[in-house]
Design a protein around this motif. Structure first.
Motif, mmCIF file in Angstrom:
data_model
loop_
_atom_site.group_PDB
_atom_site.id
_atom_site.type_symbol
_atom_site.label_atom_id
_atom_site.label_comp_id
_atom_site.label_asym_id
_atom_site.label_seq_id
_atom_site.Cartn_x
_atom_site.Cartn_y
_atom_site.Cartn_z
ATOM 1 N N PRO A 175 0.927 11.230 23.579
ATOM 2 C CA PRO A 175 1.212 11.279 22.143
ATOM 3 C C PRO A 175 0.763 12.606 21.533
ATOM 4 C CG PRO A 175 -0.707 9.900 22.574
ATOM 5 C CD PRO A 175 -0.114 10.252 23.908
ATOM 6 N N SER A 176 1.568 13.095 20.586
ATOM 7 C CA SER A 176 1.230 14.343 19.902
ATOM 8 C C SER A 176 0.292 14.105 18.730
ATOM 9 C CB SER A 176 2.512 15.020 19.399
ATOM 10 O OG SER A 176 3.239 14.142 18.541
ATOM 11 N N PHE A 177 0.050 12.830 18.416
ATOM 12 C CA PHE A 177 -0.824 12.449 17.309
ATOM 13 C C PHE A 177 -2.141 11.896 17.860
ATOM 14 C CE2 PHE A 177 2.450 9.306 18.297
ATOM 15 C CZ PHE A 177 1.677 8.280 18.803
ATOM 16 N N ILE A 193 -2.358 0.449 21.958
ATOM 17 C CA ILE A 193 -3.170 1.602 22.360
ATOM 18 C C ILE A 193 -3.307 1.680 23.874
ATOM 19 C CG2 ILE A 193 -5.400 0.451 22.293
ATOM 20 C CD1 ILE A 193 -4.589 4.029 21.099
ATOM 21 N N THR A 194 -3.184 0.557 24.566
ATOM 22 C CA THR A 194 -3.277 0.563 26.031
ATOM 23 C C THR A 194 -1.914 0.722 26.698
ATOM 24 O OG1 THR A 194 -3.134 -1.866 26.079
ATOM 25 C CG2 THR A 194 -5.337 -0.892 26.035
ATOM 26 N N GLY A 195 -0.871 0.972 25.885
ATOM 27 C CA GLY A 195 0.463 1.095 26.479
ATOM 28 C C GLY A 195 0.891 -0.185 27.149
ATOM 29 N N ILE A 196 0.669 -1.299 26.430
ATOM 30 C CA ILE A 196 0.902 -2.657 26.957
ATOM 31 C C ILE A 196 0.129 -2.838 28.259
ATOM 32 C CG2 ILE A 196 2.619 -4.441 27.486
ATOM 33 C CD1 ILE A 196 4.622 -3.027 25.861
ATOM 34 N N ASP A 209 2.395 4.874 30.649
ATOM 35 C CA ASP A 209 1.365 5.833 31.033
ATOM 36 C C ASP A 209 0.454 6.185 29.869
ATOM 37 O OD1 ASP A 209 2.406 5.826 33.554
ATOM 38 O OD2 ASP A 209 3.515 7.712 33.340
ATOM 39 N N TYR A 210 1.025 6.225 28.653
ATOM 40 C CA TYR A 210 0.254 6.631 27.481
ATOM 41 C C TYR A 210 0.538 5.675 26.315
ATOM 42 C CZ TYR A 210 -0.224 11.026 30.058
ATOM 43 O OH TYR A 210 -0.501 11.966 31.030
ATOM 44 N N PRO A 211 -0.381 5.617 25.348
ATOM 45 C CA PRO A 211 -0.122 4.802 24.152
ATOM 46 C C PRO A 211 1.118 5.319 23.411
ATOM 47 C CG PRO A 211 -2.425 5.468 24.258
ATOM 48 C CD PRO A 211 -1.711 6.252 25.311
ATOM 49 N N TYR A 212 1.846 4.401 22.781
ATOM 50 C CA TYR A 212 3.020 4.822 22.013
ATOM 51 C C TYR A 212 2.870 4.512 20.525
ATOM 52 C CZ TYR A 212 4.459 -0.091 22.305
ATOM 53 O OH TYR A 212 4.516 -1.464 22.220
ATOM 54 N N ARG A 213 1.719 3.985 20.122
ATOM 55 C CA ARG A 213 1.397 3.764 18.713
ATOM 56 C C ARG A 213 -0.066 4.120 18.480
ATOM 57 N NH1 ARG A 213 5.003 -0.336 16.793
ATOM 58 N NH2 ARG A 213 7.049 0.260 17.609
ATOM 59 N N VAL A 214 -0.396 4.359 17.204
ATOM 60 C CA VAL A 214 -1.768 4.665 16.819
ATOM 61 C C VAL A 214 -2.548 3.367 16.629
ATOM 62 C CG1 VAL A 214 -3.229 5.724 15.039
ATOM 63 C CG2 VAL A 214 -1.069 6.809 15.690
ATOM 64 N N PHE A 215 -3.779 3.356 17.112
ATOM 65 C CA PHE A 215 -4.711 2.271 16.790
ATOM 66 C C PHE A 215 -5.261 2.576 15.405
ATOM 67 C CE2 PHE A 215 -8.585 -0.035 16.450
ATOM 68 C CZ PHE A 215 -8.477 -1.140 17.285
#
Length: 379
Positions: free
Chosen positions: A73-75, A156-159, A164-170
């Motif tokens: 993620p870029s964020f 946050i755990t990428g399901i 491989d990486y999270p796709y939403r912000v916690f």
């Protein structure tokens, strides 16, 4: 923005029939064991809860990354400052305290709309907790926070490592607004609960002895019984014993119900039992009932696949047997359909054996065990 919500909602409705199908079996078992029957209001509420949870899950989780090997993620992965959304709204809007004309501009801000969405998302959950489950407000807060935390951790755990990486912000603000939405729903349900039937009073005037045993309930009992019965049949088939089908059927559907006063495992699970003309069902009644159903009706089909029977019959006799089975099947199907759509749903083999089903409820069973026959219910 609203278009992004329509896709998860439509996906939830498309997959709901499959989820409902998987939910139905445990739902029926729990309702029969806990309440003794299926209440339409209770069933409607639980299926609505299932539909709501599916919508909430898809709205939070979708859309997913196109590939499980997604890019980092870029964020920032975690937003840990409480009420940061207020600063975000002020930063991106032309809101000014001394200019009332700018107040309405907040309503069109994406961040503000996201906060409203997070609260509205959990309002039904709080309403279900208050109205159906009759929880306290403290429990509502804990469960609303818990389900929100589950959503955030899943993202946050990428399901849980699937991506491989999270796709939403916690986002800690999501936890706050989701929990607030649950509390709002809880309070709304408290206000309007007087206009709705009380869940805890649904069974107060129900006479289980007068409830009709439906074919759904009987079919569920048979489905559960079949798992044990077929396992026993295959076990006997591995032994050098002829007639494994008739032996397994006789033991499971005749001998065991005689010893347990009309119960098999499946009937015990859905709380029904066979009753006869006397307080204790007779072995003869069970032999007539299940002999006609399994040894004759189903047994003719078994004969068509028994090598030691078919090999000793001529082609003409085999054809006659096949035609006989087809005629009997057709007549039984017509007979079954005629009973499904009439109040008198007692089938021929039940009438000849003078047996019927009754709800096996603990209080009624105490009367049966003490020598008083339970009131039979045709079905």
């Amino acid at each position: 923005m609203f278009h992004s919500y329509l896709f998860p909602i439509s996906y939830a409705f498309l997959t709901f029939p499959l989820a409902a199908l998987l939910f139905t079996l445990p739902f029926l078992i729990v309702q029969y064991r806990r309440h003794g029957y299926i209440n339409k209001v209770r069933a409607l509420m639980l299926y609505l809860l299932l539909l709501y949870l599916m919508n909430a899950f898809y709205l939070v989780m979708l859309p997913l990354p196109a590939n499980r090997h997604n890019s980092p993620p870029s964020f920032g992965e975690i937003q840990h400052i409480p009420f940061y959304f207020i600063q975000d709204i002020l930063k991106h809007s032309n809101f000014s305290v001394d200019q009332p004309a700018t107040y309405l501009s907040i309503l069109s801000e994406p961040t503000f709309l996201q906060i409203i969405f997070n609260m509205v998302l959990m309002v039904p959950f709080g309403m279900f907790l208050s109205y159906y489950f009759r929880t306290r407000w403290v429990v509502c807060i804990l469960l609303s926070f818990g389900i929100s935390l589950f959503f955030e951790i899943t993202q946050i755990t990428g399901i849980y490592g699937y991506f491989d990486y999270p796709y939403r912000v916690f986002d800690v603000d999501d936890l706050i607004t989701n929990t607030l939405g649950g509390i709002i729903g809880f309070q709304i349900a408290s206000w309007i609960s007087g206009l709705l039937p009380r869940i805890e009073h649904l069974d107060s005037k129900v006479d289980l002895s007068a409830k009709r045993i439906t074919y759904t309930r009987r079919g569920l009992a048979f489905l559960l019984d079949s798992c044990v019965w077929i396992a026993g049949f295959f076990l006997l088939s591995t032994l050098p014993i002829k007639g494994a089908f008739w032996i397994a059927t006789g033991i499971y559907f005749m001998l065991i119900p005689y010893l347990t006063n009309g119960r098999t495992l499946g009937k015990w699970i859905v709380r029904i039992q066979l009753t006869g003309r006397s307080p204790r069902i007779s072995l003869g009644s069970l032999i007539v009932r299940y002999g006609l159903l399994y040894w004759v009706l189903l047994g003719l089909h078994i004969l068509l696949f028994e090598p030691y029977v078919i090999d000793n019959l001529s082609a003409v006799l085999t054809l006659i047997l096949q035609i006989l089975v087809l005629i009997i099947d057709s007549l039984f199907l017509i007979h079954l359909l005629s009973r499904v759509f009439t109040k008198n749903n007692q089938l021929l083999y039940e009438r000849l054996s003078r047996t019927s089903h009754a709800i096996s409820w603990p209080k009624q069973q105490q009367n049966t065990d003490s020598g008083t026959a339970a009131k039979p219910i045709d079905g």
